[in-house]
Design a protein around this motif. Sequence first.
Motif, short mmCIF file in Angstrom:
data_model
loop_
_atom_site.label_atom_id
_atom_site.label_comp_id
_atom_site.label_asym_id
_atom_site.label_seq_id
_atom_site.Cartn_x
_atom_site.Cartn_y
_atom_site.Cartn_z
N ARG A 192 2.96 -99.64 10.70
CA ARG A 192 3.68 -100.86 10.34
C ARG A 192 3.83 -101.77 11.56
NH1 ARG A 192 10.03 -101.54 8.38
NH2 ARG A 192 10.05 -103.80 8.67
N ALA A 252 2.83 -103.68 2.45
CA ALA A 252 4.28 -103.71 2.25
C ALA A 252 4.70 -102.67 1.21
CB ALA A 252 4.72 -105.10 1.81
N LEU A 281 8.43 -101.68 1.62
CA LEU A 281 9.08 -102.95 1.93
C LEU A 281 9.08 -103.92 0.75
CD1 LEU A 281 7.55 -103.56 5.48
CD2 LEU A 281 9.75 -102.51 4.91
N THR A 298 -0.15 -107.66 -0.51
CA THR A 298 1.15 -106.96 -0.50
C THR A 298 1.01 -105.44 -0.45
OG1 THR A 298 1.23 -106.97 -2.93
CG2 THR A 298 2.29 -108.82 -1.77
N SER A 312 2.32 -108.88 6.03
CA SER A 312 3.21 -108.39 4.97
C SER A 312 4.19 -107.33 5.45
CB SER A 312 2.39 -107.84 3.79
OG SER A 312 1.74 -106.63 4.16
N VAL A 313 3.87 -106.64 6.56
CA VAL A 313 4.77 -105.60 7.08
C VAL A 313 5.51 -106.07 8.34
CG1 VAL A 313 3.53 -103.66 6.08
CG2 VAL A 313 2.84 -104.53 8.32
#
Length: 575
Positions: free
Chosen positions: A364, A391, A396, A388, A442-443
Amino acid sequence: MSLPVLSIRDLKVRFGAHEAVKGISFDIAAGETLALVGESGSGKSATALSILRLIEREGGRIAGGSITLSGTPPLELTSLPEPALQRVRGNRISMIFQEPMTSLNPVMNVGSQLAEVFVRHQAMTHRQALEAARAGLEKVRIPDPARRLGQYPHELSGGLRQRVMIAMALACRPELLIADEPSTALDVTTQAEILHLIRALQADIGMAVLFITHDMGVVAEMADHVVVMKHGQVVEEAAAATLFARPCADYSRRLMAATPRLGAGSPAPIPRPEPVLEVRNLSTRFASRQGLFNRKGAGVLAVRDVSLTLGRGETLGLVGESGCGKSTLARSILRLIEPSAGEVRIMGADITALTGEALRPMRRAAQMIFQDPYASLNPRHAVRDLVTEPARLHGLASAADRRDLAVSLVERVGLEADAVDRFPHQFSGGQRQRLCIARALSVRPGLIIADEPVSALDVSIARQVTDLMLDLQRADDMSFLFISHDIAVVERVSHRIAVMYGGQIVEMGPSQQVLRNPRHSYTRRLLAAVLSPDPARRRAGAAPGAPLPGARAPEAEPAALHEAAPGHFVRPEAA
């Protein structure tokens, strides 16, 4: 000017209902180099493929116009019967393609492929053709040509494969050579050698050259005359010196403005930033198998005792030729390849000591953007799922939140919200690279390793992608390890630069110190090979690429970097 070797008049090319080329006209004279310039989708390659009617194999067709090859009588190529056209291909007109690995037969050795040209067009025996093939490899300055005849394409480097393609294209001393982006994916020194080789062979044979490229440095170096294309039409045509001095079309001016220029400046070094990445004495060895019983051999030491640091909000540019170990180092840092020795700390944690689930937080914290965005995105998934997915894997984003997150991510990288419902094949190369950046974001990582993220993109699209990276860095204090063979691009985005050769860092320091006062001979060689987008600075004489005086061979024991100036480190060279 001598009479045209090739005349194109009102050429139209269609793919189904789409008109890719819309009535263009130009001439190429004997001994002249004409550059076709424009972004992806402008119709450059469609025009080139139409000359030899290879466009028909790509699903296109010539919908109108004429393509005339000089001679007695002249040949109208658009209506020439296939048997007669086969006598022209590879004989009177030859073509060098962008990616030699996809153009060479992987199951035939180099000698057989090159000899086939002589057998087909020169009526030689196989023995005569092999000798001519050896002489052809020697002419394009491939070392030990007799041995290379028995090798297969995968056994050669990118630069050597491109030289084989040039030898095949020039085997019959053609009247016209079509070079379709022959140097785009090559590092700067190999590119300089290939361009010099084409120019020297052109002078020897007296052929015309149609050079297709989006690199204005290559245009300035090679072209006598330039045709600028956009959306299948000619927007400007001029002598190279005139175009660079006084471009008339707004599109031409935009291309010039987007072209990176060495010496344009770098971000100021960040004083003592907080370390995000610390690499200490990292080495990576690829094992080999030898002998009848497939025993493990000594293998290849691809990365050798590399140490570097990267601070928060900082970009470290990593440059070097193909095969120097840049990508292996990047993958070793993220444990996509297991290093053989050394230590890697990300956000203070030693990730070389982690296994299994303990690695998940590191995944991450540090993300990677690869060179080929299309290969990085699953073509069966919509963008909302692709960007995504990291995530989701890190917990997340819930299923209910993923669409909203996808919309915010694509908008952040400059795409429209409705992009989330489309699929990768519906985007351009630059847009796909933006999607890869969105996926990495996204992370919310602190570190992104970008491995040649713009090398295959047009100059204007590459400029947009690097602008985006700079904006993200300013907004989020993000750190980048930026790997590229384009030194002008590296200069524009990097606070510091590290130069890699033979698996080692040979020089590292603030960007302007390294570029303006290079201390290692290999760094000087790299900088000497960078092309300037200015015809007045065209090279004369031998291509850069002579053996490096004192450059340490990859097999030698590594020596520690020593400080040549504050923050500027250089590896001592062999005597």
